[in-house]
Scaffold this motif. Structure first.
Motif, PDB file in Angstrom:
ATOM      1  N   PRO A  98      68.059  46.912  39.161  1.00 36.54           N
ATOM      2  CA  PRO A  98      68.608  47.052  37.804  1.00 36.54           C
ATOM      3  C   PRO A  98      69.439  48.325  37.690  1.00 36.54           C
ATOM      4  CG  PRO A  98      66.290  47.632  37.820  1.00 36.54           C
ATOM      5  CD  PRO A  98      66.589  47.090  39.182  1.00 36.54           C
ATOM      6  N   PHE A  99      70.595  48.211  37.044  1.00 37.79           N
ATOM      7  CA  PHE A  99      71.483  49.369  36.917  1.00 37.79           C
ATOM      8  C   PHE A  99      72.227  49.318  35.599  1.00 37.79           C
ATOM      9  CE2 PHE A  99      74.170  46.069  38.664  1.00 37.79           C
ATOM     10  CZ  PHE A  99      75.415  46.280  38.104  1.00 37.79           C
ATOM     11  N   ALA A 100      72.883  50.433  35.289  1.00 37.08           N
ATOM     12  CA  ALA A 100      73.754  50.516  34.118  1.00 37.08           C
ATOM     13  C   ALA A 100      75.150  50.880  34.579  1.00 37.08           C
ATOM     14  CB  ALA A 100      73.244  51.561  33.133  1.00 37.08           C
ATOM     15  N   LEU A 101      76.122  50.446  33.826  1.00 40.18           N
ATOM     16  CA  LEU A 101      77.532  50.751  34.106  1.00 40.18           C
ATOM     17  C   LEU A 101      78.084  51.602  32.977  1.00 40.18           C
ATOM     18  CD1 LEU A 101      80.270  50.312  35.599  1.00 40.18           C
ATOM     19  CD2 LEU A 101      80.511  48.187  34.268  1.00 40.18           C
ATOM     20  N   ILE A 102      78.704  52.729  33.333  1.00 33.46           N
ATOM     21  CA  ILE A 102      79.451  53.542  32.375  1.00 33.46           C
ATOM     22  C   ILE A 102      80.893  53.540  32.841  1.00 33.46           C
ATOM     23  CG2 ILE A 102      79.750  55.802  31.318  1.00 33.46           C
ATOM     24  CD1 ILE A 102      76.829  56.391  31.854  1.00 33.46           C
ATOM     25  N   ALA A 103      81.803  52.999  32.032  1.00 37.88           N
ATOM     26  CA  ALA A 103      83.154  52.763  32.534  1.00 37.88           C
ATOM     27  C   ALA A 103      84.134  52.542  31.391  1.00 37.88           C
ATOM     28  CB  ALA A 103      83.143  51.542  33.456  1.00 37.88           C
TER      29      ALA A 103
ATOM     30  N   GLN B   1      70.990  41.959  36.675  1.00 41.46           N
ATOM     31  CA  GLN B   1      70.843  43.314  37.208  1.00 41.46           C
ATOM     32  C   GLN B   1      71.525  44.380  36.364  1.00 41.46           C
ATOM     33  OE1 GLN B   1      71.865  43.342  41.433  1.00 41.46           O
ATOM     34  NE2 GLN B   1      71.117  41.255  41.595  1.00 41.46           N
ATOM     35  N   MET B   2      72.658  44.068  35.732  1.00 41.76           N
ATOM     36  CA  MET B   2      73.339  45.072  34.910  1.00 41.76           C
ATOM     37  C   MET B   2      72.693  45.069  33.526  1.00 41.76           C
ATOM     38  SD  MET B   2      77.371  45.696  34.046  1.00 41.76           S
ATOM     39  CE  MET B   2      77.438  44.522  32.686  1.00 41.76           C
ATOM     40  N   ARG B   3      71.754  45.984  33.327  1.00 35.99           N
ATOM     41  CA  ARG B   3      70.958  45.963  32.107  1.00 35.99           C
ATOM     42  C   ARG B   3      71.724  46.524  30.903  1.00 35.99           C
ATOM     43  NH1 ARG B   3      65.666  45.327  34.127  1.00 35.99           N
ATOM     44  NH2 ARG B   3      65.942  43.861  35.858  1.00 35.99           N
ATOM     45  N   TYR B   4      72.647  47.453  31.147  1.00 37.04           N
ATOM     46  CA  TYR B   4      73.402  48.079  30.058  1.00 37.04           C
ATOM     47  C   TYR B   4      74.830  48.339  30.528  1.00 37.04           C
ATOM     48  CZ  TYR B   4      68.705  49.047  28.308  1.00 37.04           C
ATOM     49  OH  TYR B   4      67.409  48.929  27.879  1.00 37.04           O
ATOM     50  N   ALA B   5      75.770  48.178  29.606  1.00 37.20           N
ATOM     51  CA  ALA B   5      77.164  48.532  29.857  1.00 37.20           C
ATOM     52  C   ALA B   5      77.614  49.468  28.742  1.00 37.20           C
ATOM     53  CB  ALA B   5      78.044  47.291  29.897  1.00 37.20           C
TER      54      ALA B   5
ATOM     55  N   ASP C 187      77.670  47.576  25.302  1.00 34.14           N
ATOM     56  CA  ASP C 187      76.484  47.691  24.451  1.00 34.14           C
ATOM     57  C   ASP C 187      76.611  48.881  23.503  1.00 34.14           C
ATOM     58  OD1 ASP C 187      74.762  45.530  25.508  1.00 34.14           O
ATOM     59  OD2 ASP C 187      74.880  46.691  27.356  1.00 34.14           O
ATOM     60  N   ILE C 188      77.205  49.952  23.997  1.00 36.49           N
ATOM     61  CA  ILE C 188      77.507  51.130  23.187  1.00 36.49           C
ATOM     62  C   ILE C 188      78.871  51.645  23.623  1.00 36.49           C
ATOM     63  CG2 ILE C 188      76.842  53.508  22.606  1.00 36.49           C
ATOM     64  CD1 ILE C 188      73.952  52.780  23.199  1.00 36.49           C
ATOM     65  N   ALA C 189      79.715  51.996  22.665  1.00 35.67           N
ATOM     66  CA  ALA C 189      81.008  52.614  22.952  1.00 35.67           C
ATOM     67  C   ALA C 189      81.037  53.989  22.290  1.00 35.67           C
ATOM     68  CB  ALA C 189      82.147  51.748  22.431  1.00 35.67           C
ATOM     69  N   VAL C 190      81.578  54.961  22.996  1.00 36.49           N
ATOM     70  CA  VAL C 190      81.563  56.349  22.540  1.00 36.49           C
ATOM     71  C   VAL C 190      82.980  56.883  22.490  1.00 36.49           C
ATOM     72  CG1 VAL C 190      80.789  58.687  23.106  1.00 36.49           C
ATOM     73  CG2 VAL C 190      79.242  56.754  23.422  1.00 36.49           C
ATOM     74  N   SER C 191      83.324  57.553  21.398  1.00 35.80           N
ATOM     75  CA  SER C 191      84.686  58.064  21.210  1.00 35.80           C
ATOM     76  C   SER C 191      84.667  59.567  20.963  1.00 35.80           C
ATOM     77  CB  SER C 191      85.355  57.373  20.022  1.00 35.80           C
ATOM     78  OG  SER C 191      84.806  57.847  18.798  1.00 35.80           O
ATOM     79  N   ASP C 192      85.842  60.183  21.072  1.00 36.05           N
ATOM     80  CA  ASP C 192      86.036  61.514  20.511  1.00 36.05           C
ATOM     81  C   ASP C 192      86.031  61.390  18.998  1.00 36.05           C
ATOM     82  OD1 ASP C 192      86.340  63.189  22.832  1.00 36.05           O
ATOM     83  OD2 ASP C 192      88.295  62.277  23.179  1.00 36.05           O
ATOM     84  N   SER C 193      85.869  62.515  18.329  1.00 38.00           N
ATOM     85  CA  SER C 193      85.827  62.461  16.861  1.00 38.00           C
ATOM     86  C   SER C 193      86.729  63.533  16.266  1.00 38.00           C
ATOM     87  CB  SER C 193      84.387  62.628  16.349  1.00 38.00           C
ATOM     88  OG  SER C 193      83.841  63.857  16.788  1.00 38.00           O
TER      89      SER C 193
END
Length: 439
Positions: A191-196, A217-221, A305-311
């Protein structure tokens, strides 16, 4: 030539035709250099090269058979781009035309001050990656980091502990073939996560339709809200400012160590050079954004699953300020992860936010989402292939423009496509570049 489907429902693929070759995908400006085609075809069949333009691109080492090309066309984020499944949209706490499905939207940052300082913006993605490992949710995190041997360049990285995740903190502008060995990663059976980038996640979601191991296997993106991937030549321009060659570098940090932090260069002989984030991006004509980014329908990570931005107001910092991220929780799985990370102190919330505020903080993303439908139509009119797009409400976004605005966007894309400005030359390996930018 592809069709543009803009409803919220998953569409069916366009009528069966000969799949595009790698050369056609690249030549028509559809490639983003994620590397997944190399993983699918195999290293002996496709290689990734750094082109003279400073783009990582696939090159077929031998003619690929039709079934391989058909699979590549089905998973390539330049030929097929799908939004989240309809059930996700229907069940979401909030569904916005531009921003898609949202479970929760806050301004926040990493809880650890060191992560917050070193990371890009508020360090939220780094903190989430660390928490995924420390909580045992995944065995490793697939992400990117600076190359140890060529620090201006970016390599895919597998992190098994928090310290390794932190080594990859900070934005990496320029080419990044995150998925170049993705099939081998699936072969691990862990199991792994992808940050991309959002387009990388699109590629993997496409592959999930063909390979059930992805969803197993890809539990979180997790994605960062993307302003576009620049070419390596953008970074080389910075070196030319100081009369440096890439072979002299010991460190090339695009940003971080603050918010946004300085672009810092260190050489092997101990010299150091710095410019501000604003100086790095002050001339928009020299941003060197790759062609695929200019027609991207999902730079905001709707498939994550979660997206992160500058603010930052209007997308750019006036001064160094408090490290802070916009955190867009998109799925139920992402909500469980986010809530647990907050409870554990890995992520901290400054305050709740909303669509109106994120639209102001990321106003350029709103403009792009509203422009993409017309741009793709303009490319179609010019006779160019375009991605098959589903579930991203492009027509609805375009309806927020005036008819004149859509016409201008469409005509502009048509004319640029006819002049070849949205395409690329054939991918070939570049020669070594010297201090003055010459081979």
């Amino acid at each position: 030539m592809g069709l543009v489907e803009t409803s919220q429902r998953q569409g069916t693929p366009p009528p069966s035709t000969d799949p595009l070759t790698l050369g056609e995908i690249v030549g028509n400006g559809l490639c983003i250099g994620c590397g997944l085609c190399r993983s699918i075809a195999g290293a002996g069949h496709v290689d990734m090269v750094m082109t003279p333009e400073g783009r990582e691109r696939p090159v077929a080492l031998q003619e690929l058979n039709k079934s391989t090309l058909a699979k590549i066309n089905a998973i390539c984020p330049g030929t097929r781009i799908a939004g989240p499944p309809p059930a996700q949209m229907n069940d979401a706490a909030l569904a916005d035309t531009v921003w898609g499905s949202v479970e929760r939207l806050v301004l926040g940052s990493a809880g650890n001050p060191t992560v917050r300082y070193i990371g890009s913006g508020g360090g939220a993605l780094t903190a989430l990656g660390q928490f995924l490992l420390s909580s045992g949710r995944v065995k490793f995190v697939l992400h990117v980091a600076a190359s140890r041997s060529m620090p201006m360049r970016t390599e895919r990285k597998l992190s098994y502990d928090a310290a390794s995740v932190l080594e990859g903190a900070g934005s990496r502008y320029g080419p990044a073939a995150t998925l170049v060995d993705f099939n081998a990663i699936l072969d691990r059976g862990e199991p792994f996560a992808l940050i991309a980038k959002p387009c990388d996640i699109t590629a993997v979601r496409n592959l999930a339709r063909l390979d059930p191991r992805v969803d197993e296997q890809m539990r979180y993106a997790l994605a960062f809200v993307c302003g576009g991937a620049s070419e390596l030549t953008k970074s080389e321009q910075v070196l030319q400012r100081f009369g440096l060659g890439e072979e002299e570098l010991a460190l090339f940090r695009y940003r971080g160590h603050g918010n946004p932090g300085l672009n810092r260069i260190e050489t092997k002989d101990g010299r150091a050079f710095e410019i501000s984030y604003r100086q790095l991006w002050e001339d928009e004509d020299k941003w060197m954004i790759q062609p695929r980014c200019k027609i991207c329908p999902d730079a905001i990570g709707q498939v994550a699953d979660i997206a992160v931005s500058d603010s930052w107001l209007n997308g750019g910092p006036a001064v160094e300020d408090e490290p802070l991220n916009g955190i867009i929780v998109r799925t139920k799985r992402g909500r469980e992860l986010f809530d647990a990370a907050v409870e554990a102190g890995a992520v901290q919330i400054k305050r709740e936010s909303g669509i109106a505020e994120i639209s102001e903080l990321q106003s350029h993303q709103v403009r792009k989402r509203r422009a993409v439908w017309a741009r793709l139509k303009g490319m179609e009119i010019a006779g160019k292939p375009v991605p098959f797009v589903t579930g991203l409400a492009l027509r609805e976004c375009a309806s927020q423009n005036s008819a004149a605005e859509n016409l201008a966007e469409g005509r502009g894309a048509r004319d640029r496509a006819r002049r070849g400005r949205l395409g690329e030359p054939p991918a070939v390996q570049r020669e070594t570049v010297s201090k003055d930018g010459q081979p």
